[in-house]
Design a protein around this motif. Sequence first.
Motif, PDB file in Angstrom:
ATOM      1  N   GLU B  77       0.882  -1.096   0.004  1.00  0.00           N
ATOM      2  CA  GLU B  77      -0.047   0.061   0.159  1.00  0.00           C
ATOM      3  C   GLU B  77       0.841   1.273  -0.044  1.00  0.00           C
ATOM      4  O   GLU B  77       1.722   1.360   0.758  1.00  0.00           O
ATOM      5  CB  GLU B  77      -1.000   0.050   1.272  1.00  0.00           C
ATOM      6  CG  GLU B  77      -2.228  -0.783   1.166  1.00  0.00           C
ATOM      7  CD  GLU B  77      -2.778  -0.788   2.550  1.00  0.00           C
ATOM      8  OE1 GLU B  77      -3.969  -0.093   2.718  1.00  0.00           O
ATOM      9  OE2 GLU B  77      -2.025  -1.494   3.477  1.00  0.00           O
ATOM     10  N   LEU B  79       0.991   4.809   1.150  1.00  0.00           N
ATOM     11  CA  LEU B  79       0.392   5.573   2.045  1.00  0.00           C
ATOM     12  C   LEU B  79       0.416   7.104   1.590  1.00  0.00           C
ATOM     13  O   LEU B  79      -0.201   7.857   2.076  1.00  0.00           O
ATOM     14  CB  LEU B  79       0.891   5.332   3.406  1.00  0.00           C
ATOM     15  CG  LEU B  79       0.980   3.628   3.893  1.00  0.00           C
ATOM     16  CD1 LEU B  79       1.945   3.343   5.002  1.00  0.00           C
ATOM     17  CD2 LEU B  79      -0.545   3.195   4.074  1.00  0.00           C
ATOM     18  N   PHE B  94       2.153   6.615  10.496  1.00  0.00           N
ATOM     19  CA  PHE B  94       1.519   5.630   9.745  1.00  0.00           C
ATOM     20  C   PHE B  94       1.257   4.510  10.607  1.00  0.00           C
ATOM     21  O   PHE B  94       2.131   4.081  11.447  1.00  0.00           O
ATOM     22  CB  PHE B  94       2.445   5.287   8.403  1.00  0.00           C
ATOM     23  CG  PHE B  94       2.910   6.552   7.799  1.00  0.00           C
ATOM     24  CD1 PHE B  94       1.949   7.073   6.761  1.00  0.00           C
ATOM     25  CD2 PHE B  94       4.075   7.324   7.918  1.00  0.00           C
ATOM     26  CE1 PHE B  94       2.148   8.031   6.072  1.00  0.00           C
ATOM     27  CE2 PHE B  94       4.469   8.280   7.092  1.00  0.00           C
ATOM     28  CZ  PHE B  94       3.456   8.826   6.073  1.00  0.00           C
TER      29      PHE B  94
END
Lengths: 393, 117
Positions: B77, B79, B94
């Motif tokens: 992913e 971010l 995060f």
Amino acid sequence: MWRSPEPRKFYDIIIVGGGGHGLGTAYYLAKEHGLKNIAVIEKGWLGSGNTGRNTTIIRSNYLWDESAHLYDHSLKLWENLSTELNYNVMFSQRGVLNLAHNEHDIKEIKRRVSANQLNGIDSHWADPKEIKKLVPIMNINNCRYPVLGASFQPRGGVARHDAVAWGYAMRADELGVDVIQNCEVKKIRTKNGKVHGVETTRGIIRAKRIGVVASGHTSVLAETAGVRLPLQSKPLQALVSEPIKPVINTVVMSNAVHAYVSQSDKGELVIGAGTDGYNSFTQRGGYNIIEDTIRSIVELYPIFGKMKMLRQWGGIVDICPDASPIISKCEVEGLYFNCGWGTGGFKATPGSANLFAHTIAKDKAHSINAPFSLERFVSGRLVDEHGAAAVAH
Amino acid sequence: MLLIKCPYCGERDQSEFTNGGEAHVTRPKNPEQVTDREWAEYVFIRSNPKGIYYERWVHSHGCKKWFNAVRNTSTDEILLTYKIGETPPPIKKFQNTLKSPSGEPDVGSGNFTVKKP
């Protein structure tokens, strides 16, 4: 097959990683060095990592003396492995072709063939006529990158990957090694610059010496002991087709168009693709990578054009800056690493295990793996095998 | 394949980009005083985390500009992407959704971007 013992509180030696390299290391520690109180700790089941995910190609046609000695040591062990383990690893010396598609390939491969011959490795330059004879289904001239020649190593071939892990596990178990599955090592504990033990999902296990052979996750574990390794982890993909009648009886690798293929004893085509262009621990890989490989496969072998692929998967490989492995001690006393095999570790399984066992048992590298120390990144004496590694990365 | 948001051009297919490895690696300030070991660290050793990773990309088949990204290497992913020169956001910002320290999900092998509802 092998026991599933409860982990003890203390071992003299713990090997982290129950793939071929790790199980083999434990086997040779017990067999050749007579050591006892050894455990292999594996987070999944035996051979669930890259041992069970590779395309099983075995060869030793590497360029530099250091690598030639290392990989040929391994190949010699392969030649007797079924007898040694009294278990059929289905080692089949069907030969390995490495194709040349342009002027540069020809020069690079011919140079490598000459270097191989000086090191006593049975490699020779095969012209297109010989290639066509070996692999009649190959389209050698009606394609964008025609096949202009190849190196051929007849002693190369394939083996059954799971059997290697199982064979080593059985014999190691018989010699008293505890093979512990479903037990993940989360942290390597150190005390005053020495290893103390490992924290696992089944508690803390103390050890005098720890050998880490965890392929893509080696650097993650090393970090927990404060050791930074020159490794980058990337997914490497492979795929197999539906089974068909025997059609290709050797291994064909091409670095330039990036396609390699062999046929398993079940009849499936085993196809190796490349690594993704970025670090990742997702064991799947990008679709564009297999698309590239399939495109080249279909061009080289038009006969495969309508075949269906059965499965695709990815394994996380740990790549060194010079595409050569690390079998080495480190600054933490009692901590050893066997890693950086990148895209081509399977062929080295017996040799790597044998030399790693020597390194751990004697606390000193064997003369064959001495050039593959961590120290080489400080001295600058790299063993650059990007050409022979055959998978672009 | 990834969908990457170039800070200059917006979301584009991964095939337009090339990865440039770890971001924010600084060259030693006094090269003449640096030991071989420190050079080795700068030349050969890069972080390789399973989890949050700061990396560089270049939009090679687009605006040809370099930029930075924060990606979770256990799920792929992306971010955040940000321009070169901008201060990298702290890692605490995060959330690493992985449970075990080595980042192995309970089931499967890190395949869960595709498994998300």
